[in-house]
Design a protein around this motif. Sequence first.
Motif, short mmCIF file in Angstrom:
data_model
loop_
_atom_site.label_atom_id
_atom_site.label_comp_id
_atom_site.label_asym_id
_atom_site.label_seq_id
_atom_site.Cartn_x
_atom_site.Cartn_y
_atom_site.Cartn_z
N LYS A 96 0.80 -1.16 -0.28
CA LYS A 96 -0.26 -0.10 0.03
C LYS A 96 1.11 1.34 0.05
N SER A 262 -5.66 -1.63 -0.26
CA SER A 262 -6.31 -1.28 -0.94
C SER A 262 -7.84 -0.58 -0.54
N LYS A 263 -8.44 0.34 -1.05
CA LYS A 263 -9.50 0.64 0.07
C LYS A 263 -11.01 -0.22 -0.45
N SER A 294 -13.82 -7.82 6.59
CA SER A 294 -13.62 -6.92 8.17
C SER A 294 -12.85 -6.52 9.35
N ARG A 297 -9.04 -6.35 8.48
CA ARG A 297 -8.70 -5.74 7.50
C ARG A 297 -7.91 -4.06 8.60
N ARG A 298 -9.69 -4.15 9.74
CA ARG A 298 -9.10 -2.96 10.25
C ARG A 298 -8.26 -3.97 11.43
N ALA A 301 -4.70 -3.99 8.13
CA ALA A 301 -4.40 -2.84 7.74
C ALA A 301 -3.25 -2.00 7.58
#
Length: 307
Positions: A96, A262-263, A294, A297-298, A301
């Motif tokens: 990223k 990514s977002k 989810s 990712r939390r 990321a």
Amino acid sequence: MHGIEDFSLTYSLKYTLMKLMFEKILPTENSSWRYWLYKRESIEFNWHYHPEYEIALTLNSQGQRYVGDSIEDYHEFDMAFLGPHLPHTWCSSAEKEGTPQQVYVAQIPVPWLESLVFGMPDLAEFKPLLTQSRLGIKFSTETVKKCAKVFKKLQQATASERFIGLITILQLMSKDDGRQTLASQGYNISVASDASVDKLDKVIRYIYQHYSEKISAQTVAQLIHMSTNHFHRFFKQRTEQTFTQVVNQLRISKACSLLINSKMPITTISDSCGFHNVPNFNRRFLQFKQMRPSEFRRIYAGKSQVI
């Protein structure tokens, strides 16, 4: 190897075969073996083999490692020792924050290395390492970090210093009690003469190229001229996983890269990784990662490890 910073500067001459890429290795100048450092934004899938031993150290990268019939996720500190003719590749997405991914490579001619190890009693402790490398070996994070320090010093080293560094790396690998072989015990690395290896190569490449689409065992079985039932037995015997498990493992690994780097909305990631059904994506993700997308990712990321 895989991922080339500047093709015109490498010592590799590659010849594309129908199912697998053969890589011809030329030693580094004034050396009996080849040392190289690749820096890439991402590592492209490049299923290939060569007759040399190879040590591949990957830093600041995460993705999938393919060695023989082994398919595994790898993370920031990864190192493998590969025996002659063993098909392999790494594959990753761009990080990223754009941090360059580094791959340090040592490619060592068989006659030269084996004449040292089997001809000198001083190096007899390396014999088991060479034997195990026929199936590929991965190493503990502690050993990888130690070897990384040596590899980095080789960048500016003389030929004699690089030789000493190579022996040091082999010694560190041989003393790693946590090392593990990668390919299954029955894996046949006679690439040129084993038709089943060619078929497995074709299946792996097809899975990688079509994982984002609807993909069925029946379609892949037809690709290698097998009945579906025969294909299921063939695949499970050689990978110790079902066809569905391998496809889902690749899809989830790709999803992890997108969640971290990514977002993109989770619904979009689900679709782009071949699930086309968010509830099914959530179930499979939970099965492989023990958490929901989810939550993954939390937690992950933005995290990175730099040696």
